[in-house]
Design a protein around this motif. Sequence first.
Motif, PDB file in Angstrom:
ATOM      1  N   THR A   1     -15.977 -17.612  29.654  1.00 55.79           N
ATOM      2  CA  THR A   1     -16.500 -18.442  30.729  1.00 55.79           C
ATOM      3  C   THR A   1     -15.505 -19.559  31.009  1.00 55.79           C
TER       4      THR A   1
ATOM      5  N   ARG B   1     -21.578 -23.151  39.470  1.00 54.94           N
ATOM      6  CA  ARG B   1     -22.821 -22.377  39.600  1.00 54.94           C
ATOM      7  C   ARG B   1     -24.072 -23.131  39.169  1.00 54.94           C
TER       8      ARG B   1
ATOM      9  N   CYS C   1     -41.092 -23.360  31.093  1.00 51.22           N
ATOM     10  CA  CYS C   1     -40.510 -24.580  31.689  1.00 51.22           C
ATOM     11  C   CYS C   1     -41.543 -25.437  32.415  1.00 51.22           C
TER      12      CYS C   1
ATOM     13  N   ARG D   1     -22.830 -14.704  27.828  1.00 57.67           N
ATOM     14  CA  ARG D   1     -22.363 -15.794  28.706  1.00 57.67           C
ATOM     15  C   ARG D   1     -23.300 -16.066  29.873  1.00 57.67           C
TER      16      ARG D   1
ATOM     17  N   ARG E   1     -30.403 -14.101  39.126  1.00 55.24           N
ATOM     18  CA  ARG E   1     -30.440 -14.110  40.601  1.00 55.24           C
ATOM     19  C   ARG E   1     -31.863 -14.092  41.133  1.00 55.24           C
TER      20      ARG E   1
ATOM     21  N   ASN F   1     -30.862 -26.038  37.175  1.00 49.70           N
ATOM     22  CA  ASN F   1     -29.623 -25.714  37.874  1.00 49.70           C
ATOM     23  C   ASN F   1     -29.530 -26.654  39.079  1.00 49.70           C
TER      24      ASN F   1
ATOM     25  N   ASN G   1     -30.592 -26.980  30.819  1.00 48.63           N
ATOM     26  CA  ASN G   1     -32.006 -26.638  31.017  1.00 48.63           C
ATOM     27  C   ASN G   1     -32.735 -26.768  29.672  1.00 48.63           C
TER      28      ASN G   1
HETATM   29  O1  UT7 Z   1     -35.763 -22.341  33.374  1.00 45.21           O
HETATM   30  C1  UT7 Z   1     -36.280 -21.269  34.117  1.00 45.21           C
HETATM   31  C2  UT7 Z   1     -35.618 -21.169  35.365  1.00 45.21           C
HETATM   32  N1  UT7 Z   1     -34.287 -20.622  35.243  1.00 45.21           N
HETATM   33  C3  UT7 Z   1     -33.474 -20.774  36.238  1.00 45.21           C
HETATM   34  O2  UT7 Z   1     -33.853 -21.431  37.169  1.00 45.21           O
HETATM   35  C4  UT7 Z   1     -32.159 -20.069  36.270  1.00 45.21           C
HETATM   36  C5  UT7 Z   1     -32.017 -19.411  37.613  1.00 45.21           C
HETATM   37  N2  UT7 Z   1     -30.740 -18.724  37.855  1.00 45.21           N
HETATM   38  C6  UT7 Z   1     -29.579 -19.398  37.943  1.00 45.21           C
HETATM   39  O3  UT7 Z   1     -29.510 -20.579  37.732  1.00 45.21           O
HETATM   40  C7  UT7 Z   1     -28.363 -18.618  38.360  1.00 45.21           C
HETATM   41  O4  UT7 Z   1     -28.753 -17.344  38.797  1.00 45.21           O
HETATM   42  C8  UT7 Z   1     -27.309 -18.477  37.229  1.00 45.21           C
HETATM   43  C9  UT7 Z   1     -26.641 -19.804  36.969  1.00 45.21           C
HETATM   44  C10 UT7 Z   1     -27.959 -17.958  35.960  1.00 45.21           C
HETATM   45  C11 UT7 Z   1     -26.217 -17.484  37.641  1.00 45.21           C
HETATM   46  O5  UT7 Z   1     -25.632 -17.905  38.886  1.00 45.21           O
HETATM   47  P1  UT7 Z   1     -25.422 -16.827  40.049  1.00 45.21           P
HETATM   48  O6  UT7 Z   1     -24.710 -17.523  41.136  1.00 45.21           O
HETATM   49  O7  UT7 Z   1     -26.774 -16.248  40.349  1.00 45.21           O
HETATM   50  O8  UT7 Z   1     -24.466 -15.794  39.374  1.00 45.21           O
HETATM   51  P2  UT7 Z   1     -24.698 -14.229  39.140  1.00 45.21           P
HETATM   52  O9  UT7 Z   1     -25.742 -13.992  38.091  1.00 45.21           O
HETATM   53  O10 UT7 Z   1     -24.897 -13.600  40.467  1.00 45.21           O
HETATM   54  O11 UT7 Z   1     -23.302 -13.807  38.534  1.00 45.21           O
HETATM   55  C12 UT7 Z   1     -22.108 -13.862  39.301  1.00 45.21           C
HETATM   56  C13 UT7 Z   1     -20.941 -13.375  38.441  1.00 45.21           C
HETATM   57  C14 UT7 Z   1     -21.213 -12.072  37.703  1.00 45.21           C
HETATM   58  O12 UT7 Z   1     -20.033 -11.336  37.703  1.00 45.21           O
HETATM   59  P3  UT7 Z   1     -19.885 -10.052  38.681  1.00 45.21           P
HETATM   60  O13 UT7 Z   1     -21.015  -9.130  38.309  1.00 45.21           O
HETATM   61  O14 UT7 Z   1     -20.042 -10.609  40.070  1.00 45.21           O
HETATM   62  O15 UT7 Z   1     -18.535  -9.540  38.360  1.00 45.21           O
HETATM   63  C15 UT7 Z   1     -21.509 -12.536  36.292  1.00 45.21           C
HETATM   64  O16 UT7 Z   1     -21.172 -11.570  35.305  1.00 45.21           O
HETATM   65  O17 UT7 Z   1     -20.649 -14.361  37.428  1.00 45.21           O
HETATM   66  C16 UT7 Z   1     -20.602 -13.728  36.151  1.00 45.21           C
HETATM   67  N3  UT7 Z   1     -21.041 -14.681  35.134  1.00 45.21           N
HETATM   68  C17 UT7 Z   1     -20.223 -15.555  34.554  1.00 45.21           C
HETATM   69  N4  UT7 Z   1     -18.917 -15.803  34.671  1.00 45.21           N
HETATM   70  C18 UT7 Z   1     -18.379 -16.787  33.941  1.00 45.21           C
HETATM   71  C19 UT7 Z   1     -22.295 -14.860  34.668  1.00 45.21           C
HETATM   72  N5  UT7 Z   1     -22.310 -15.847  33.761  1.00 45.21           N
HETATM   73  C20 UT7 Z   1     -21.028 -16.297  33.663  1.00 45.21           C
HETATM   74  C21 UT7 Z   1     -20.415 -17.310  32.916  1.00 45.21           C
HETATM   75  N6  UT7 Z   1     -19.100 -17.523  33.081  1.00 45.21           N
HETATM   76  N7  UT7 Z   1     -21.104 -18.093  32.042  1.00 45.21           N
END
Ligand code: UT7
Length: 326
Positions: free
Chosen positions: A28, A36, A111, A150, A219, A256, A283
């Motif tokens: 990461t 993000r 939460c 991650r 997502r 977030n 969080n």
């Molecule tokens: O407490 C209960 C409530 N929980 C929440 O509210 C969490 C809600 N969700 C979120 O906050 C966001 O969805 C996240 C922060 C978890 C993720 O952000 P996102 O913009 O939705 O990213 P994504 O899951 O669509 O992932 C985008 C890319 C993926 O790679 P590919 O498949 O596009 O190649 C992930 O594998 O980012 C990758 N990725 C990371 N990269 C670097 C996921 N985690 C990481 C990381 N570092 N830690």
Amino acid sequence: MPAYICGVGFHVPAHTVTNHDLEQRVDTSDEWIVTRTGIRQRHISQGELTSDLGAQAARAALADAGLTADAVTHILCATCTPDSYCPNTATQIARKLDLRGRMAVDLNAACSGYLYSLQTARALVTLDPRAVVLVVASEVLSSRVNWADRTTCVLFGDGAGAAIVCGEKSGRGVEIIDALLESDGQYGELLTILGGGSARPYTLGEPVGEDFFIQMNGREVFKVAVRSMTDVCQRMLARHGLGVDDLDMFVAHQANLRIIEAVGKKLDLPAEKVFANVQRYGNTSAASVGIALAEGCADGTFGPGQRVLLTTFGSGFTWGAVLLQF
Ligand code: UT7
């Protein structure tokens, strides 16, 4: 019956883990995490239990209310990372405060636990206006974080927030005007800690699997979180004939920064009314809004005369809104 928050407090472990620290553990980057999520660091327990953090937050809330622990008549602990299944964490917080003979019970709404507990405390105060209810929302999420994943390990932190709820306008005298609390179990699979429960029992000697830890479809959770918190806040305002201009501050579950800002925008709130401390704590699940409220009271962000709207969203899904008059 009116119910008031007469004191608030919070406590987080001293140890912090930065995004750069996490870069050493998983693939990461600080840039990805900040862009993000807005998170820059989180506090992580070094052996402190959920009840240890909770008892410390409780002491701070009691001091804020100008009360000693023996005034407390009921203890509610909101947590999804209890010290253990049995005994419950509320009894262990009571033990640490040297309290015996009180109702002490845990409440799991993930939460949303802090808001669900405030509403439960309000009900207890309605039954007995002399009740002094200690609400503690405490989490050691790091005990259920898969540090090799991650997609989740960068998001969570440990901490506790507490409030004293009573029927008299004393101490801070913040009135709990109204609460709207909701849930929809059809989303149960999107955010889980399954392992060890009756749906996923372990047998003696079996190593824990990935399901022992937090698993999330980020997502999907993101989308429903924004929609649900916006909707419940709009209905809360409508049922009191209020517009966003009537709010002084808005505190959403600190999961977030993008979610917090998206809900603020959908509600048409100016950025300066939208509280955020997720950058420093990550969080902390049930504790998140409790920590926010206590920190904001301590630094003067929230104060007399203000109308403040709280909203949360979590596993279940559970969500809700609470309207406060300072
Ligand atoms: O407490 C209960 C409530 N929980 C929440 O509210 C969490 C809600 N969700 C979120 O906050 C966001 O969805 C996240 C922060 C978890 C993720 O952000 P996102 O913009 O939705 O990213 P994504 O899951 O669509 O992932 C985008 C890319 C993926 O790679 P590919 O498949 O596009 O190649 C992930 O594998 O980012 C990758 N990725 C990371 N990269 C670097 C996921 N985690 C990481 C990381 N570092 N830690």
